[in-house]
Motif scaffolding. Structure first.
Motif, PDB file in Angstrom:
ATOM      1  N   GLU A   1       0.735  -6.569  -1.060  1.00  0.00           N
ATOM      2  CA  GLU A   1       1.130  -5.902   0.186  1.00  0.00           C
ATOM      3  C   GLU A   1       0.227  -6.316   1.348  1.00  0.00           C
TER       4      GLU A   1
ATOM      5  N   GLU B   1      -1.523  -9.057   1.677  1.00  0.00           N
ATOM      6  CA  GLU B   1      -1.262 -10.455   2.020  1.00  0.00           C
ATOM      7  C   GLU B   1       0.072 -10.603   2.734  1.00  0.00           C
ATOM      8  N   SER B   2       1.068  -9.806   2.316  1.00  0.00           N
ATOM      9  CA  SER B   2       2.378  -9.866   2.968  1.00  0.00           C
ATOM     10  C   SER B   2       2.296  -9.452   4.436  1.00  0.00           C
TER      11      SER B   2
ATOM     12  N   TYR C   1       7.843  -5.452  -7.566  1.00  0.00           N
ATOM     13  CA  TYR C   1       7.046  -6.681  -7.501  1.00  0.00           C
ATOM     14  C   TYR C   1       7.452  -7.707  -8.559  1.00  0.00           C
TER      15      TYR C   1
END
Length: 210
Positions: free
Chosen positions: A122, A124-125, A208
């Motif tokens: 999350e 990194e997104s 995920y």
């Protein structure tokens, strides 16, 4: 521990649930909110950064890139509400719905084994930088937000706060509503919250998986 007295000094209502509903929810969710499978309850974090709910809201107003993470079980969120500015929802512990504990008269609780990987995905997104302010919130700022902060800090993020009073705040000590969480916390501070959950933020099984 008083969050305000130990917080890193970058910083020096909605109507509460009806009492009967609040008591019922508190009873049904108590084991989820308090259980740890490998550690006792604690509030202190390795970074030593803390904010109250009101201070967290102020930080998010001053720092537009600040991130709010909710680490509560989805059942809690469904029945007690969701902070509207929440950016990430990944539970620290989960009720195991595949079995039932006859002795404890409840569903057993277990750590989310994929917490670190899901939080990392999350962050990194969203393109969160290492020094971005990150605020972690659970029910009351103890058994879940503090250890979750340590996990996020170990990933290399340097400005990670535990919300010391959490979403629901503390229990009333006296009166007919004694035991109800109606003191402090995000929901009791008049900060933006709703029973409507942002579907883009909500955690769910299989989210995920490729």
């Amino acid at each position: 521990m008083n969050g305000s007295s130990v917080m890193h000094h970058r910083f020096s209502s909605r109507t509460a649930l009806p009492v009967a509903i609040a008591v019922t929810v508190a009873m049904s969710l108590g084991s989820i909110a308090q259980a740890q499978d490998d550690a006792s309850a604690y509030r202190e974090t390795k970074l030593g950064l803390y904010v109250t709910a009101e201070e967290a809201h102020e930080l998010m107003q001053e720092e537009s890139d600040a991130i709010l993470i909710d680490v509560r079980d989805p059942i809690e969120i469904k029945f007690t509400g969701f902070a509207e500015p929440t950016d990430i929802h990944v539970p620290w512990v989960l009720a195991d719905r595949t079995q039932f504990d006859d002795d404890a008269q409840t569903w057993p609780i277990a750590r989310n084994p994929n917490f670190e990987a899901q939080i990392r995905a999350e962050l990194e997104s969203l393109g969160v930088a290492d020094d971005t302010p990150i605020i972690v919130m659970c029910r009351s700022g103890a058994t879940r937000s503090a250890p979750a902060v340590d996990v996020v800090a170990e990933m290399g993020y340097s400005d990670v706060y535990s919300m010391s009073d959490g979403f629901e705040g503390g229990q009333l000590k006296e009166g007919d509503s004694a035991g109800v969480r109606a003191r402090n916390g995000w929901r009791n501070a008049g900060l933006p919250w709703s029973y409507t959950i942002n579907p883009d933020v909500a955690w769910y099984e299989g989210k995920y998986e490729d």
